[in-house]
Design a protein around this motif. Structure first.
Motif, PDB file in Angstrom:
ATOM      1  N   MET A   1       0.841  -1.206   0.000  1.00 30.29           N
ATOM      2  CA  MET A   1       0.000   0.000   0.000  1.00 30.29           C
ATOM      3  C   MET A   1       0.875   1.254   0.000  1.00 30.29           C
ATOM      4  SD  MET A   1      -1.237   0.057   3.911  1.00 30.29           S
ATOM      5  CE  MET A   1      -1.254   1.819   3.742  1.00 30.29           C
ATOM      6  N   THR A   2       1.852   1.332   0.937  1.00 31.27           N
ATOM      7  CA  THR A   2       2.777   2.462   0.865  1.00 31.27           C
ATOM      8  C   THR A   2       3.876   2.119  -0.145  1.00 31.27           C
ATOM      9  OG1 THR A   2       4.042   1.500   2.642  1.00 31.27           O
ATOM     10  CG2 THR A   2       2.408   3.115   3.253  1.00 31.27           C
ATOM     11  N   LEU A   4       6.728   1.479  -0.159  1.00 36.55           N
ATOM     12  CA  LEU A   4       7.968   0.995   0.450  1.00 36.55           C
ATOM     13  C   LEU A   4       8.832   0.296  -0.580  1.00 36.55           C
ATOM     14  CD1 LEU A   4       6.760  -0.394   3.894  1.00 36.55           C
ATOM     15  CD2 LEU A   4       7.962   1.730   3.391  1.00 36.55           C
ATOM     16  N   GLY A   5       8.171  -0.262  -1.572  1.00 36.50           N
ATOM     17  CA  GLY A   5       8.899  -1.073  -2.542  1.00 36.50           C
ATOM     18  C   GLY A   5      10.024  -0.297  -3.201  1.00 36.50           C
ATOM     19  N   LEU A   7      11.889   1.967  -2.237  1.00 36.01           N
ATOM     20  CA  LEU A   7      12.902   2.548  -1.347  1.00 36.01           C
ATOM     21  C   LEU A   7      14.196   1.768  -1.538  1.00 36.01           C
ATOM     22  CD1 LEU A   7      12.945   4.625   1.157  1.00 36.01           C
ATOM     23  CD2 LEU A   7      12.974   2.557   2.537  1.00 36.01           C
ATOM     24  N   ALA A  12      16.756   1.652   3.425  1.00 36.58           N
ATOM     25  CA  ALA A  12      15.967   0.804   4.317  1.00 36.58           C
ATOM     26  C   ALA A  12      16.845   0.315   5.456  1.00 36.58           C
ATOM     27  CB  ALA A  12      15.404  -0.371   3.526  1.00 36.58           C
ATOM     28  N   PHE A  64      14.281   8.057   6.012  1.00 38.50           N
ATOM     29  CA  PHE A  64      13.209   7.337   5.341  1.00 38.50           C
ATOM     30  C   PHE A  64      12.375   8.278   4.488  1.00 38.50           C
ATOM     31  CE2 PHE A  64       8.796   5.949   5.285  1.00 38.50           C
ATOM     32  CZ  PHE A  64       8.916   4.705   4.716  1.00 38.50           C
ATOM     33  N   HIS A  65      11.856   9.314   5.121  1.00 39.55           N
ATOM     34  CA  HIS A  65      10.940  10.181   4.374  1.00 39.55           C
ATOM     35  C   HIS A  65      11.658  10.954   3.281  1.00 39.55           C
ATOM     36  CE1 HIS A  65       8.152   9.657   7.905  1.00 39.55           C
ATOM     37  NE2 HIS A  65       7.415   9.324   6.875  1.00 39.55           N
ATOM     38  N   LEU A  68      12.218   8.621   0.502  1.00 38.65           N
ATOM     39  CA  LEU A  68      10.941   8.201  -0.094  1.00 38.65           C
ATOM     40  C   LEU A  68      10.365   9.327  -0.942  1.00 38.65           C
ATOM     41  CD1 LEU A  68       9.285   5.636   0.024  1.00 38.65           C
ATOM     42  CD2 LEU A  68       7.834   6.718   1.713  1.00 38.65           C
ATOM     43  N   GLN A  69      10.383  10.552  -0.380  1.00 35.39           N
ATOM     44  CA  GLN A  69       9.801  11.669  -1.139  1.00 35.39           C
ATOM     45  C   GLN A  69      10.870  12.348  -1.995  1.00 35.39           C
ATOM     46  OE1 GLN A  69       7.715  14.236   1.611  1.00 35.39           O
ATOM     47  NE2 GLN A  69       7.055  12.479   2.828  1.00 35.39           N
TER      48      GLN A  69
END
Ligand code: NA
Ligand code: NA
Lengths: 129, 972, 93, 113, 161, 547
Positions: A1-2, A4-5, A7, A12, A64-65, A68-69
């Motif tokens: 859903m998020t 995460l893949g 990343l 990670a 992380f963020h 990710l972004q």
């Protein structure tokens, strides 16, 4: 859903490392809180959580963020700042209050009010954890 | 004048006159009397003028619509019987007015008297001419009420108050019974219209409800007519001014009962039950009343009991169910009215002239007031049933009926003997009245020298006695035709042949009369000496005083019993109330589940998250701990409460409700500070004081409460689990999710719901917050600490003492040292929190946040300063006007809402679009944001107001103690 | 892959944090003195804050950030009030 | 999950009810607060539990309601929280005033005898 | 100027905070600027003691030192906790006479000492300027006094006084 | 929606605006505050009457039986709607009338007895009107809270140990009840997925069997919350204490609050569990019937048992509530009509009675003139106090007579004796219960109905005995009757309310017709559903936004 893949693994791994480091330190702090004998010893323990415990989790979150972004997400710094500023306030007030209570109840192991420069004769208390 | 209008006038005039009289000045004696007299006289004329139309039409009706859907209309109905009573009521009323004018003393507030009198007359006329049963009840109750006021007219003496209360209680009960009875009649007949009811006698008598109806109606009639066993209120009503007695107990009040019996005679009479109940009551009243009358010392007492007796006679006659009996009854109603009214007036004159009514003190008055004496003698002769007087005629008819056999029974066989006995008693008490008042030697100790009363005081008596004589000698020429119309209007086709001749030859009734006269005379002669010095009341029955029994019962039932019942059926303590509430709620929830076979849904452990379980382990411990510690360790309980709140927040976050978590967290903080502020004013409570002294009862109560708590908890668990595991219904939420962005202009759906879709809820919610803040403020304005809280807390005292004790320190050093460093940091956080609040507010519409959380955050910023530096320091620098923030917030919210009216849209219609600003770019501009601003402002105001108002108590306390100290110095 | 790493590390971290909260709670309940309880209450708050941050990572979104920020910035207010209550018997003088 | 939360709700409410029936005003106010938590979570749970689907729309214009938790119970809980806060404050002050006027912190204003 | 912008440093840092929260954009700069200004004006109402920072250059150095110390003592205290009963350890109070008087400086010092696991700020007396801290692992009292005075107080005094 | 439609929301917005504006005025400006407050109350009455007329005409003429106001221009069932039908209009008028009287009375002095009286009063009105108008279950909760919060403030207005103790109980019980309210509403939402009353009525028949018990459980819990407000035994012990302790004008306006509970129960039981509710039809009716009867009995006992006239009045409220609850339980249109008439009459009566009590108590001892607040006074120094021995009004000789007449009128009204509207109301109820067609369909009249009839009649008797006892003790017993000092401003509201009762008697026919029409539409809610759910928002402002 998020997402995460998408990343990168290094991110990670870093995130995971800091995350676990931080929470482990926090746990240690709480353990100390639980195991130390006197209040004045316990008061040291939570600072583990509020310093590098928080720090670790925050770094993890930032990495992380940001990754990710794919743009710097730095607002966690504020949390670090606020915690560092506010925790002392509560701890100072608490310690002083405890000191007052112990003195007024005449408990041993607490220094008298005397603050003469030479009054360094307080007996250090030996104790295990 | 048409019959309609005159019918209406007959009712309206007296009440209008009553209103007019009440506004007359207290001393306007003549004006009031003239007014009352005029009204009574006009009513009399109206009644008299009706005779022709009654004669040829039988029944004259006038209908005015009132409550048509309830079958209750103002139907006035005049027939022969009603006419007869109308004439009696208004005629005797007129005479009593004249009499009263001279009887009442100038000191009395006479206008009030005449006002009540007229109102009573109007109600009485209403009773006799109402053509609708319910309307009849209306007037019936009015007679009870106004008789209450008349009897209690001299309320400064207790006997009047008691008499009035008893009369109203008894007749009120009767009236309520009557209403019930009439409701049942209406249920059977399908209408309350008198004509229709009179037409459906057979239907009613054959109905299952006949007996209840009969009992209820008779309850009304007997209480009104003071029939056994409800007779005892009447003698106590003698505390009323004599004109009142003369009116109520001759022609009106008590006559209403027998009037009703006669009115409904065609409907209810003739059955076995009727015969037994009515006959028994009548006979008892007739004989016992007469017997009691003999032994009264008070003239009015004697007359009162004789009234009971004579009404008993009438009731007995009506009970027989024979048309002739009814004729006799109606005839005796007239006769009794005439002679009893005159006798009461005579008694009044005697009282007026001699100052006493005690027959043992009175005597030989004939020498002083021959005219009055003669009149009284004639009247009482009529009462005794002496030939050539009206009483004799109806008495004869009564004897004739008594011997005639109707239903074969003991009652029936007893009737003749009872008749003779009662009549003999009547002769005896009449004889006693005459002899002991007017003859024998004059006692020395009369309050004043008696003489003849003024002419107009005697005039009414003369008229009435004349009537007695005329009716008694030439009945056919005088009362005959009127009686006939009355009788036919009641009996209709069943009207029997009867003759009003004075002489029927040597018949058994004649013999019985002679027997009664002789027996009565002898009885009096035998009792004469005893009566001259006996104590009040009849021998053997003296102990049994109806009204005392009544009083006892009333007190037992309506006071002690009621208080006892209230104490066991209710409580004034809080805990039982809450307990009941919880029990009721639990049953309410459990009952449907039980009834419809509830299945809690299968337990699934899948997706059970250890972390979540751990979090809730913490939560559970906190909740239970708080419940456990709240009594003795308040601070501990407060902290644990905070823990539970924290777990709640985490749960909100866990299940994707960031807004809730934010709000909950901020509320947590503020609540904690709030309760801490309050804690200072609660009494010290230490565990060891009360621990371990719990009695068994207390322990049992605790177990019960524990059981209730567990039950409620389990119930909530089961229901929550059940609902959560059911497949969700199609909710209205989809609409919100779809429209939030496109039409609400926000991405944070919860916020859009709060400020837009359901903004009206928020509107009310902030109002609640504002109201509560104001209430808190108002309450604390009058706050007064308990004695043990007035002085400052122990810690402060110790620290001050310490500082003062040391040369190198001065008072307050400790606290200033204490806060010196922390306060710096807390100060610098002030702007930071402000910016943070602004941030929360700005992002609200699209992301978690919003006016409410922003408001609390800002409030927290203020509170932090109060914590750091104390109230005075802050308020020297910052002037927060929380009340204005509240008012402003409410107004803004209201104005934003009302703004949409300008564009013709409903309240709170929001409008949102992106506005292009130079070098800033497009920024969202939604009216919802403005609304949120109102929320923000109000929340800040309310929160600050509550906390600061509480904080101010400490200063208030200081100020108060300072004032106290000053005053002490002044004393010293 | 990285998804697995994140999920696992977050789960572990959350477990550690919950354990930390449990320890703090244990001290909170044990006391013995009010100051101990307040101290552990503060620790409880910190644990909760970090937990919220881990949610953010787990969810890959920043909507939970403000909650943590609120604890960081304002969570200490109640602690301060409690401490002052101990010292002075009155929160605002 | 549902089970844990349900039990949590039950414990909160139960503890609250227990305190609600105690004689001291402070116990009652703590009880009311606990009940407040329980009830809020109950309301919240009526929208069923969804993990990590906050009703905060990604800026995508087209919305699939199935992707989001039910926002209505959340809105209701927000209102409930606010009102609960207000009433707690009010009750606190009332019990203080009552304590001040009657000298007792018993809910009936006088010590039971 | 000073009326409109009483605490430029504060305003600036508030603006930075705003940026951190809302991300960088012209609009946010303007909006944040306004809000930061308003906030610092509100602060002005409280009339706080206005700190004077003389030596900007020393701030980063201090920060680094502190971070390092905190990290070190984190490990130390973690060790203490983990070691458990294996080694006896003495903890106690240490009284330190300070020359630093500036409240802001003292506040920073308090933050440093408290944030460092193993040391806790317990009480301070403005009159005598004496500070009492509690040390978890107390071996040499004088060493602690020197540490605090040399490592932190000196720098803070240079920065603030 | 044409602007005339906006009149519908005025009963909510106007008092709010007035109350908020009053906050911005200085505390001591009593006169201007009083003026604003009174004007607002007057305006409310005018508006309410206008709404009543429109409701009556609308439903008389066109098909649109009910006025619907879409708040925020969101269509039902999604947005919150206000619904105006005969019943809500009637309640609005009743509220405004009572409010006007109490407010006028308070101006004699009570409004100075504590801060923000007028604001709290206005906001109470807002809450009441909102509760009567809203067509949304949760919004109903919000307005309940508004009116409760204001009532908390008002019941404590004037402070004093008695008030605070009673207020504490009142607040505690009602807070617990509010939690029940929330549980009930949310549970219903959890099962049906909607909050709009009309939508609920539509969805309930379709609720699957395995969920119905949850729905009913929720409804039952909700009902308990309302029963606390309505004062059903055994949930009503707080009521006499709180009402008799409250200041006279406050107690007077509070009389309408028990009627809020009645209103909601009537509305919901007929809307949600009426004839077309499928399997859940008639849910809870028998509970209401018997609970109501128990309440009547308890109230009557209390009326007899109460020495203080204030408590007497409080218990008469219980009698009236019990009567109304039982009437709902009868679930019969004609009984409902009678109940509505009775409700209006008893509300006006008891309101007048509460106002009157304060005046007649001055007959007993002049010391009663002193407010308890002045005894308890411990306010800020700057606070303005009502002086200790404030002379209220002037001793005019007629006063005693006027008070006596008013008292007698109240007694008659409470006892349901003729000729006043109390009798009409009670008779309307009784004749509806024992009527031929009621027998016709049922065959016989249920024994419970007979019991109810008996209770109604006997409760009237109890009221008669108790009021007579009190009246004699107050007006007749004192040897040296002290002539009380009463302002015209104080007696006028009482007279006003009693005159209305008289009018209700004279105009009984029209009133009954209105009530019957109301009852009819309540018992056949099809129109209500249609009108609410078919109301369309105005197309316009919420057009899709330019991105
Ligand atoms: Na809108
Ligand atoms: Na430290």
């Amino acid at each position: 859903m998020t997402g995460l893949g998408d990343l990168p693994v290094w991110a990670a791994l870093l995130t995971g490392f800091f995350l676990i480091l931080g929470s482990a330190l926090t746990l240690l702090g709480s353990v100390g809180l639980l195991r130390f004998r006197s209040f004045y010893e316990r008061i040291h323990a939570p600072t583990l959580g509020t310093t590098w415990g928080t720090g670790g989790v925050l770094i993890a979150s930032i990495i992380f963020h940001s990754v990710l972004q794919s743009k710097p997400v730095l607002h966690e710094i504020l949390i670090a700042l606020f915690v560092t500023v506010t925790t002392p306030v509560s701890l100072m007030l608490l310690a002083r209050a405890a000191l007052y209570r112990d003195r007024s109840e005449g408990n041993d192991g607490v220094p008298p009010f005397e603050m003469a420069a030479e009054s360094q004769d307080e007996q250090p208390r030996s104790s295990g954890v | 004048m048409t019959d309609d209008t005159s019918l209406i006038l007959m009712i309206v005039l007296p009440f209008a006159g009553s209103l007019a009289a009440i506004i007359l000045p207290t001393n306007a004696r003549n004006a009031a009397a003239i007014l009352a007299g005029a009204v009574a006289f006009i009513c009399l004329c109206l009644a008299v003028m009706f005779y022709p139309s009654v004669l040829d039409r039988g029944v004259v009706r006038s209908d005015i619509e009132w409550l048509p859907t309830l079958g209750l209309d103002v139907t006035l109905r005049m027939d022969g019987f009603a006419w007869l009573f109308a004439v009696l009521i208004s005629g005797i009323g007129f005479l009593v007015v004249i009499y009263a004018r001279y009887y009442m003393s100038p000191e009395d507030p006479v206008p009030r008297f005449f006002s009540f009198f007229l109102a009573f007359m109007g109600s009485m006329l209403g009773v006799v001419i109402s053509g609708n049963l319910i309307l009849l009840v209306v007037f019936w109750e009015l007679t009870s009420i106004f008789s209450f006021l008349l009897i209690g007219y001299w309320h400064h003496n207790a006997s009047a108050r008691d008499g009035a209360r008893m009369a109203l209680t008894i007749t009120g009960i009767g009236g309520i019974g009557l209403l019930a009875g009439f409701l049942l009649i209406g249920l059977i007949v399908g209408s309350y219209d008198l004509d229709r009811v009179l037409a459906s006698g057979n239907l009613i008598r054959s109905h299952d409800l006949y007996v209840p109806i009969l009992v209820l109606v008779l309850l009304g009639a007997f209480t009104k007519s003071a029939q056994f066993p409800f007779h005892f209120w009447l003698p106590n009503a003698m505390a009323a001014p004599t004109p009142v007695s003369a009116y109520l107990h001759s022609a009106t009040m008590v006559k209403a009962g027998v009037f009703l019996l006669a009115r409904l005679w065609p409907v209810l009479a003739g059955t076995y039950e009727w015969f037994w109940i009515v006959g028994f009551a009548g006979m008892m009243s007739f004989v016992l009343g007469a017997y009691f009358a003999i032994f009264q010392r008070d003239i009015k007492g004697l007359l009162a009991y004789s009234t009971i007796s004579h009404l008993g006679l009438i009731t007995l006659l009506l009970s027989l169910g024979s048309p002739l009996g009814a004729v006799a009854a109606i005839f005796h109603m007239i006769n009794h009215a005439t002679f009893k009214a005159s006798l009461f007036m005579a008694a009044g004159i005697i009282d007026h002239e001699t100052g006493t009514r005690d027959m043992q003190r009175l005597g030989g008055l004939f020498r002083f007031m021959p005219y009055t004496a003669t009149l009284a003698m004639v009247a009482s002769a009529a009462m005794a049933g002496v030939p050539l007087l009206n009483g004799f005629l109806s008495k004869e008819m009564f004897f004739a009926e008594a011997i005639a056999t109707h239903a074969d029974s003991i009652l029936d066989t007893a009737a003749p003997y009872a008749a003779v006995l009662g009549s003999a008693f009547a002769v005896a008490y009449s004889a006693r009245f005459i002899h002991s008042v007017f003859f024998g030697l004059l006692p020395a100790d009369l309050p004043r020298e008696p003489h003849e009363p003024p002419f107009f005081m005697r005039f009414p008596i003369q008229l009435l006695v004349l009537a007695c004589l005329l009716v008694g000698t030439v009945p056919g020429l005088t009362v005959g035709p009127f009686l006939h119309t009355a009788v036919t209007s009641v009996l209709g086709p069943a009207t029997p042949e009867y003759s009003l001749a004075v002489w029927h030859g040597f018949t058994i009734p004649l013999f019985m009369s002679v027997l009664a006269l002789a027996g009565g005379a002898i009885l009096y002669l035998l009792l004469k000496d005893y009566l001259a010095r006996c104590e009040d009341g009849p021998p053997y029955f003296r102990r049994l005083r109806g009204q005392r029994v009544f009083e006892r019962v009333m007190v037992a039932v309506s006071w002690r019993g009621a208080r006892f019942l209230e104490s066991i059926l209710g409580t004034r303590r809080l805990q039982p109330q809450l307990r009941l509430l919880i029990v009721v709620a639990f049953i309410a929830a459990a009952w449907p589940l039980h009834r419809l076979g509830f299945d809690p849904g299968r337990l699934t452990v899948q997706g059970l998250d250890v972390t979540f379980a751990g979090i809730w382990a913490v939560g559970v411990v906190c909740a239970l701990g708080a419940a456990w510690q709240a009594k003795f360790h308040r601070l501990f309980a407060l902290i644990l409460l905070g823990g539970a709140g924290l777990v709640t927040c985490i749960t909100f976050v866990w299940f994707s409700a960031p807004d809730l978590a934010l709000t909950q967290l901020l509320v947590e903080v503020v609540t904690a500070v709030l309760i801490l502020l309050g804690l200072r004013w609660l009494p010290k409570r230490s565990a060891d004081v009360t621990r371990g002294v719990a009695t068994t009862g207390a322990r049992l109560r605790r177990y019960r409460d524990l059981a209730m708590a567990v039950a409620c908890g389990t119930g909530m668990t089961i229901i929550a689990y059940a609902v959560m595991t059911r497949t969700p219904p199609v909710t209205i939420a989809d609409f919100f999710l779809k429209k939030a962005y496109s039409e609400g202009g926000g991405k944070n759906v919860v916020n859009v719901i709060l400020v837009d879709f359901r903004g009206f809820d928020t509107f009310g919610e902030i109002t609640v917050l504002g109201i509560v803040a104001l209430t808190v403020f108002a309450l604390l304005r009058r706050f007064r600490p308990a004695p043990d809280n007035v002085e400052s807390p122990e810690q402060q005292r110790v620290q001050r003492a310490f500082d003062e004790a040391r040369p190198d320190r001065e008072a307050g050093d400790t606290v200033s040292d204490y806060l010196l460093i922390p306060s710096v940091i807390m100060q610098w956080l002030f702007p930071v929190i402000i910016v943070f609040a602004a941030y929360l507010f700005m992002r609200g519409h699209d992301l978690p946040g919003g006016g409410f959380v922003a408001g609390i955050a800002l409030a927290a910023a203020f509170i932090l300063q109060y914590l750091a530096e104390g109230t005075r320091w802050v308020e020297d620098r910052l002037r927060v006007l929380p009340v204005n923030w509240i008012g402003f917030g409410l107004l803004v919210a209201a104005l934003v809402g009302a703004g949409s009216w300008l564009f013709g849209y409903p309240f709170l219609t929001s409008y949102s679009r992106y506005v292009e600003l130079p070098l800033i770019g497009s920024v969202p501009a939604a009216t919802a944001t403005l609304f949120d601003l109102g929320v923000f402002s109000l929340v800040v105001g309310a929160t600050v107001l509550m906390l600061i108002a509480l904080a101010h108590q400490s200063i208030r306390r200081l100020r108060a103690s300072r004032i106290a100290a000053q005053s002490n110095e002044e004393i010293a | 892959m990285s998804g697995v790493i994140i999920v696992w590390s977050v789960t572990v971290a959350q477990l550690l944090l919950v354990a930390a909260m449990a320890c703090s709670l244990l001290r909170l309940v044990r006391g013995p003195r009010a100051q101990d309880r307040i101290l552990s209450f503060d620790a409880l708050y910190v644990g909760a804050m970090l937990l919220l941050l881990t949610f953010g990572i787990r969810a890959g979104s920043t909507v939970y950030f403000e909650a943590a920020l609120v604890i960081a910035l304002l969570g200490f207010v109640s602690t301060v009030a409690l401490a002052k209550f101990l010292m002075r018997g009155e929160v605002i003088e | 999950m549902e089970l844990i939360l349900a039990i949590g709700i039950g414990v909160l409410t139960g503890s609250g009810v227990w305190l609600l029936l105690r004689p001291r005003t402070f116990q009652v106010i703590i009880g009311l607060s606990l009940i407040g938590y329980g009830v809020n979570l109950f309301i919240f749970s009526m929208g069923r539990l969804r993990v990590n689907t906050p009703p905060v729309l990604q800026s995508g214009a087209v919305v699939n309601p199935a992707d989001y938790a039910d926002p209505i119970p959340q809105a209701l809980v927000l209102t409930a929280i606010v009102i609960g806060f207000a009433t707690t404050a009010l009750f606190l002050v009332v019990l203080l005033v009552s304590r001040g006027l009657t000298g007792s912190d018993h809910v009936d204003g006088r010590e039971p005898n | 100027m000073s009326a409109l912008l009483p605490y430029p440093l504060l305003t600036a840092s508030l603006l930075v905070m705003w940026m951190l929260l809302n991300g960088l954009s012209v609009g946010q700069v303007v909006l944040g600027g306004i809000i930061a200004l308003a906030a610092s004006l509100a602060m002005a109402a409280l009339q706080p003691s206005k700190p004077k920072i003389r030596r900007w250059d020393m701030i980063p150095q201090l920060v680094l030192i502190v971070l390092a110390d905190i990290l070190r003592s984190n490990i130390a205290v973690a060790g203490v906790i983990l070691q458990g009963r294996r080694r006896t350890r003495t903890s106690g109070f240490v009284m330190i006479p300070l020359e630093l008087r500036d409240r802001t400086g003292l506040a920073v010092l308090a933050c440093i000492i408290t944030s460092t696991p193993g040391t806790a700020w317990v009480e301070y007396h403005a009159g005598s300027g004496r500070l009492r801290i509690h040390v978890l692992d107390l071996i040499d009292r004088q060493a602690w006094i020197d540490l605090i005075k040399q490592r932190y107080e000196r720098r803070l005094m240079e920065i603030f006084e | 929606m044409e602007t005339a439609g906006h009149l519908m929301i005025m009963p909510i917005v106007l008092p709010l605006a007035a109350g908020a504006f009053l906050l911005l005025l200085d505390e001591r400006r009593h006169v201007i505050k009083a003026v604003i407050s009174i004007v607002s109350a007057l305006a409310l009455m005018v508006i309410a009457i206008a709404l009543l007329r429109s409701a009556d005409n609308a439903s008389a003429s066109s098909g649109a039986a009910t006025g619907v106001y879409l708040l925020g221009n969101w269509q039902a069932p999604f947005g919150i709607v206000l619904v105006l039908d005969r019943l809500s209009a009637l309640m609005l008028v009743l509220t405004s009338v009572l409010a006007l009287a109490s407010l006028a009375f308070s101006l004699a002095r009570w409004h100075k007895a504590g801060p923000h009286f007028h604001t709290l009063f206005q906001l109470l009105l807002m809450g009441l009107n909102g509760a009567f108008l809203t067509g949304d279950l949760f919004n109903l909760f919000v307005f309940f809270e508004v009116l409760l919060a204001a009532s908390y403030g008002l019941v404590l207005h004037g402070s004093g140990p008695l008030r605070v103790k009673a207020g504490l109980h009142y607040i505690a019980v009602n807070l617990a009840a509010s939690s029940l309210f929330l549980i009930g509403v949310s549970q219903i939402y959890g099962v049906t997925g909607t909050l709009n009353m009309a939508d609920l009525a539509q969805r309930i028949p379709a609720v699957p069997a395995q969920d119905r018990m949850l729905l009913e459980a929720g409804a039952a819990v909700l009902g308990v919350a309302f029963l606390v407000k309505a004062g059903m035994w055994p949930l009503s012990f707080w009521l006499p204490g709180a009402y008799s302790a409250a200041a006279a004008p406050v107690a007077a306006i509070f009389v309408i609050m028990t009627k809020v509970g009645f209103y909601v129960l009537l509305r919901l039981s007929l809307l949600l569990f009426g004839v077309d509710a499928g399997a859940t039809a008639g849910f809870g009716h028998s509970w209401l019937l018997f609970g109501g009867m128990a309440t009547i009995a308890f109230g009557a006992v209390g009326v007899l048992a109460s020495q203080a006239v204030g408590r007497l009045a409080g218990f008469s409220i219980l009698v009236s509530s019990g009567t109304l609850l039982a009437a709902i339980g009868m679930a019969d249109a004609r009984v409902t009509a009678g109940a509505l008439f009775y409700m209006v009459s008893s509300t006006l009566t008891i309101g007048a009675f509460f106002l009157l009590i304060e005046l007649v108590e001055r007959v007993q001892d002049p010391a009663a003139n002193v407010l308890s607040v002045t005894m308890e006074a411990y306010g800020d120094d700057m606070e303005e106090e009502v002086p200790e021995q404030e002379e209220v009004g002037v001793a005019i000789p007629g006063t005693l007579a006027v008070l006596g007449i008013c008292f007698a009128a109240c007694g008659l009204l409470l006892a349901g004796l003729p000729p006043l509207s109390g009798f009409v109301g009670k008779f309307a109820l009784l004749s509806a219960m024992v009527r031929p067609d009621a027998v016709a369909d049922g065959g016989v009249i249920a024994s419970s109905t007979w019991a109810l009839v008996a209770l109604l009649i006997l409760s009237g008797l109890c009221a008669l005995i108790a009021t007579m006892r009190a009246g004699i003790q107050i007006f007749w017993a004192p040897i040296e009757g002290t002539i009380p000092r009463v302002l015209l401003l104080e007696i006028a509201p009482v007279a006003f309310l009693l005159t209305l009762c008289l009018l209700m008697t004279v105009q009984g026919g029209q009133m009954m017709r209105y009530m019957e029409a109301t009852a009819q539409s309540l018992h056949s809610p099809a129109d209500y559903l249609r009108d609410v759910l078919s109301a369309q928002p105005i197309p316009g402002p919420n057009a899709p936004r330019d991105k």
